[in-house]
Design a protein around this motif. Structure first.
Motif, PDB file in Angstrom:
ATOM      1  N   MET A  74       3.521 -11.441 -13.371  1.00  0.00           N
ATOM      2  CA  MET A  74       3.211 -10.054 -13.643  1.00  0.00           C
ATOM      3  C   MET A  74       3.075  -9.316 -12.319  1.00  0.00           C
ATOM      4  O   MET A  74       2.500  -9.827 -11.367  1.00  0.00           O
ATOM      5  CB  MET A  74       1.909  -9.989 -14.454  1.00  0.00           C
ATOM      6  N   ALA A  75       3.586  -8.125 -12.254  1.00  0.00           N
ATOM      7  CA  ALA A  75       3.532  -7.313 -11.041  1.00  0.00           C
ATOM      8  C   ALA A  75       2.097  -6.873 -10.768  1.00  0.00           C
ATOM      9  O   ALA A  75       1.301  -6.688 -11.680  1.00  0.00           O
ATOM     10  CB  ALA A  75       4.426  -6.088 -11.196  1.00  0.00           C
ATOM     11  N   SER A  76       1.782  -6.723  -9.496  1.00  0.00           N
ATOM     12  CA  SER A  76       0.474  -6.207  -9.113  1.00  0.00           C
ATOM     13  C   SER A  76       0.651  -5.321  -7.894  1.00  0.00           C
ATOM     14  O   SER A  76       1.683  -5.343  -7.234  1.00  0.00           O
ATOM     15  CB  SER A  76      -0.497  -7.352  -8.820  1.00  0.00           C
ATOM     16  N   LEU A  77      -0.366  -4.557  -7.609  1.00  0.00           N
ATOM     17  CA  LEU A  77      -0.351  -3.619  -6.504  1.00  0.00           C
ATOM     18  C   LEU A  77      -1.409  -4.038  -5.507  1.00  0.00           C
ATOM     19  O   LEU A  77      -2.532  -4.366  -5.889  1.00  0.00           O
ATOM     20  CB  LEU A  77      -0.648  -2.213  -7.039  1.00  0.00           C
ATOM     21  N   SER A  78      -1.056  -4.049  -4.228  1.00  0.00           N
ATOM     22  CA  SER A  78      -2.003  -4.368  -3.178  1.00  0.00           C
ATOM     23  C   SER A  78      -2.116  -3.154  -2.273  1.00  0.00           C
ATOM     24  O   SER A  78      -1.105  -2.568  -1.873  1.00  0.00           O
ATOM     25  CB  SER A  78      -1.524  -5.588  -2.394  1.00  0.00           C
ATOM     26  N   LEU A  79      -3.323  -2.768  -1.957  1.00  0.00           N
ATOM     27  CA  LEU A  79      -3.570  -1.552  -1.194  1.00  0.00           C
ATOM     28  C   LEU A  79      -4.051  -1.888   0.208  1.00  0.00           C
ATOM     29  O   LEU A  79      -4.923  -2.737   0.394  1.00  0.00           O
ATOM     30  CB  LEU A  79      -4.642  -0.719  -1.914  1.00  0.00           C
ATOM     31  N   ARG A  80      -3.458  -1.235   1.189  1.00  0.00           N
ATOM     32  CA  ARG A  80      -3.944  -1.307   2.562  1.00  0.00           C
ATOM     33  C   ARG A  80      -4.001   0.122   3.063  1.00  0.00           C
ATOM     34  O   ARG A  80      -3.054   0.890   2.883  1.00  0.00           O
ATOM     35  CB  ARG A  80      -3.009  -2.128   3.442  1.00  0.00           C
ATOM     36  N   ILE A  81      -5.104   0.472   3.683  1.00  0.00           N
ATOM     37  CA  ILE A  81      -5.276   1.822   4.202  1.00  0.00           C
ATOM     38  C   ILE A  81      -5.199   1.750   5.720  1.00  0.00           C
ATOM     39  O   ILE A  81      -5.983   1.044   6.351  1.00  0.00           O
ATOM     40  CB  ILE A  81      -6.626   2.425   3.744  1.00  0.00           C
ATOM     41  N   ASP A  82      -4.237   2.470   6.283  1.00  0.00           N
ATOM     42  CA  ASP A  82      -4.092   2.558   7.734  1.00  0.00           C
ATOM     43  C   ASP A  82      -4.869   3.779   8.206  1.00  0.00           C
ATOM     44  O   ASP A  82      -4.563   4.903   7.817  1.00  0.00           O
ATOM     45  CB  ASP A  82      -2.616   2.693   8.119  1.00  0.00           C
ATOM     46  N   LEU A  83      -5.884   3.536   9.003  1.00  0.00           N
ATOM     47  CA  LEU A  83      -6.737   4.609   9.523  1.00  0.00           C
ATOM     48  C   LEU A  83      -6.370   4.891  10.978  1.00  0.00           C
ATOM     49  O   LEU A  83      -5.931   3.991  11.696  1.00  0.00           O
ATOM     50  CB  LEU A  83      -8.210   4.194   9.430  1.00  0.00           C
TER      51      LEU A  83
END
Length: 130
Positions: free
Chosen positions: A1-10
């Motif tokens: 199943m597809a999933s989303l991974s979040l990374r925030i570049d500050l």
């Protein structure tokens, strides 16, 4: 199943992603940087380096060591650390909610493409009588 991974570049060079956030959550629940690192399969040194990197990004501590006690010291999240975890998880939920239909459509396309890439079953040869 597809999933989303979040990374925030500050700005300028800071990055916050699921690994650092999970580490902070484990520090909050386990009360120790070393226990949090062990729970994630990393050394105390690596866990401490990630906490220090996060401290540098925000210019103040996200976790604070606790001294003494019968079982030694420990650590707890600062108000900034707690806010960081809460904000990241809120952003993650919002992004997941907004992308849900698109991710599902992509997953359906993968399933369709896999069906196309599979070799077609061989058809039995039928010899016609003359």
């Amino acid at each position: 199943m597809a999933s989303l991974s979040l990374r925030i570049d500050l700005d300028p060079e800071g990055r916050i992603g699921p690994g650092k956030i999970e580490l902070l959550e484990k520090i909050a629940s386990l009360g120790s940087i070393s226990a949090a690192g062990r729970a994630m399969g990393m050394s105390y040194r690596r866990a401490w380096d990630l906490v220090e990197e996060t401290n540098q990004i925000f210019g103040q501590p996200v976790a604070s060591p606790q001294v003494g006690g019968k079982n030694g010291g420990g650590a707890m999240l600062t108000p900034l650390g707690l806010a960081l975890v809460a904000r990241f998880r809120a952003i993650e939920r919002a992004v997941s909610d907004a992308a849900r239909d698109h991710i599902a459509a992509l997953q359906r396309e993968v399933a369709v493409d896999q069906g196309r890439d599979a070799p077609l079953p061989r058809q039995p040869k039928v010899k016609a009588k003359a």
